[in-house]
Design an enzyme around this catalytic site. Structure first.
Site, short mmCIF file in Angstrom:
data_model
loop_
_atom_site.label_atom_id
_atom_site.label_comp_id
_atom_site.label_asym_id
_atom_site.label_seq_id
_atom_site.Cartn_x
_atom_site.Cartn_y
_atom_site.Cartn_z
N ALA A 1 -44.13 23.05 14.59
CA ALA A 1 -43.50 22.08 15.58
C ALA A 1 -44.12 22.15 16.99
O ALA A 1 -45.15 22.69 17.22
CB ALA A 1 -42.07 22.69 15.81
N ASN A 2 -43.57 21.30 18.05
CA ASN A 2 -44.02 21.51 19.43
C ASN A 2 -43.05 21.41 20.34
O ASN A 2 -41.78 21.21 19.96
CB ASN A 2 -45.25 20.54 19.34
CG ASN A 2 -44.42 19.08 19.67
OD1 ASN A 2 -43.70 18.63 20.53
ND2 ASN A 2 -44.91 18.29 18.49
N ARG A 3 -43.23 21.73 21.30
CA ARG A 3 -42.26 21.95 22.46
C ARG A 3 -41.66 20.75 23.12
O ARG A 3 -40.80 20.63 23.90
CB ARG A 3 -42.44 22.85 23.67
CG ARG A 3 -42.88 24.13 22.94
CD ARG A 3 -43.37 25.15 23.98
NE ARG A 3 -43.97 26.44 23.57
CZ ARG A 3 -43.21 27.55 22.70
NH1 ARG A 3 -42.03 27.38 22.66
NH2 ARG A 3 -43.91 28.40 22.24
#
Lengths: 244, 244
Positions: free
Chosen positions: B52-54
């Site tokens: 995932a990423n932020r």
């Protein structure tokens, strides 16, 4: 211990139906300290990317809340979840497996440790800068093994009297859980099938098998709150039997 | 087109301050179709783990809402975010980069495409079963390059008249954005510094640089909603100039 529990109950916010509810539910874990891990961990790859998992924290949070209702002092070490903190517990929020281990060690000693979190087995060695697409195609991500929180606590100098692990499996559930029980040195494993289609990971329901050296209990498909109640009742029996 | 916009406004929920607000804001994108991607993508590693990423989706959702307020028909293709759908837009929720590309292609043709999502550059080749800890230590995760949604749309047969990309960088922001503009064949890049400490990724504020072949505009540090308003105003100018 009863005096302590009443004092603790009186310290709670008066809007909570605490003292009567607590005593009515038996206070079976009165005077005991329970540490529960819950939720996923996030393992950074670089400043923007991370490895996550689909754990919602529902099962761990429900166990913490049930233990608090049974009169225990409860410390929850939780990864990033979208849930409110479980009522009546001290909740510590962390992101990575290493932070979770440090928070668990700081929370010990305890009488019971329930490792319900879905801890990442591996982390990437994080990059300081955002990894950029190169001309040579996709990189390979080197993974490093994370600390094993369950085994660390179970074999550590501050071992709680009861140590409970979880096993999320997609096949050979019972066999893997029995192997995990032996390998980690814990007392109980709550094993469940998280293969696609069961909806257990991230969902409201759970079908659990309670695995100990004594044997296997197959529980029916239950709401996670009911799995939590059942587990806390079994923990109270086990720790009561050990103390008597 | 004005008639269409009024009809569309009248179709909206009457609790929204829609018709007057829409016309007061100029309806600068009336009659146009805008496709916006927003949020992160989640790339499965196995049935329980993912990369995932932020990205919070705040910037993309704000741009979609601003375009809808300017009278456009807006389709938002959003990864997993904790935000409500942007008002006045059709929102399609997806998880992976490949699903995002398919949804974008299904949403075309459009007049303007804004690729605000933080699309994972790579995915792991997912395992059917949960990857287990082996005796031989940590595995290495083989990554596969994801489709390049911005370049696909920009160089594809249904190319919108205006194609806008985003560049989240941790160093050499402008140079990387200029390279990206050329490499992807888009018209504008909104470049921003996401290095740790800026709080841009996942935060409320953004400091953007608008990069085109004509040059670079350095915008002040603004709320993401204000960056969205500014960007939509510039898009209306550019597409108006092109049409006149």
């Amino acid at each position: 211990e009863i005096v302590q529990a009443i004092e603790a109950a009186l310290k709670q916010d008066t809007r909570l139906p605490a003292p009567e509810g607590l005593l009515a539910s038996g206070g079976a874990l009165e005077g005991l300290h329970v540490v529960v891990t819950s939720g996923p961990t996030h393992e950074p790859i670089d400043p923007v990317r991370y490895i996550a998992n689909r754990s919602s924290g529902r099962q761990g949070h429900a166990i913490a809340a049930a233990a608090a209702r049974a009169g225990a002092r409860v410390t929850v070490i939780s990864g990033p979840v979208a849930l409110p903190d479980p009522p009546g517990c001290e909740t510590i929020r962390i992101e990575s497996a290493r932070d979770m281990l440090a928070a668990v060690e700081a929370a010990l000693p305890a009488d019971i440790f329930v490792a319900a979190a879905a801890v990442a087995d591996w982390r990437a060695e994080p990059a300081v800068d955002k990894i950029k697409k190169g001309e040579r195609g996709a990189p390979s991500l080197s993974l490093v093994e994370n600390p094993d929180i369950l085994a660390s606590v179970s074999r550590g100098p501050n071992r709680p009297r009861l140590v409970v692990g979880f096993a999320a499996e997609t096949r050979d559930i019972i066999r893997h859980a029995q192997e995990k029980l032996a390998r980690k040195g814990c007392d109980l494993i709550v094993a469940n099938d998280v293969s696609e289609g069961t909806g257990v990971f991230g969902g409201a329901m759970n079908q659990a098998h309670l695995v100990s050296r004594a044997g296997v209990e197959d529980w029916p498909r239950l709401r996670k709150e009911d799995v939590a109640e059942r587990l806390v009742a079994r923990l109270a029996q086990l720790i009561g039997g050990e103390m008597s």
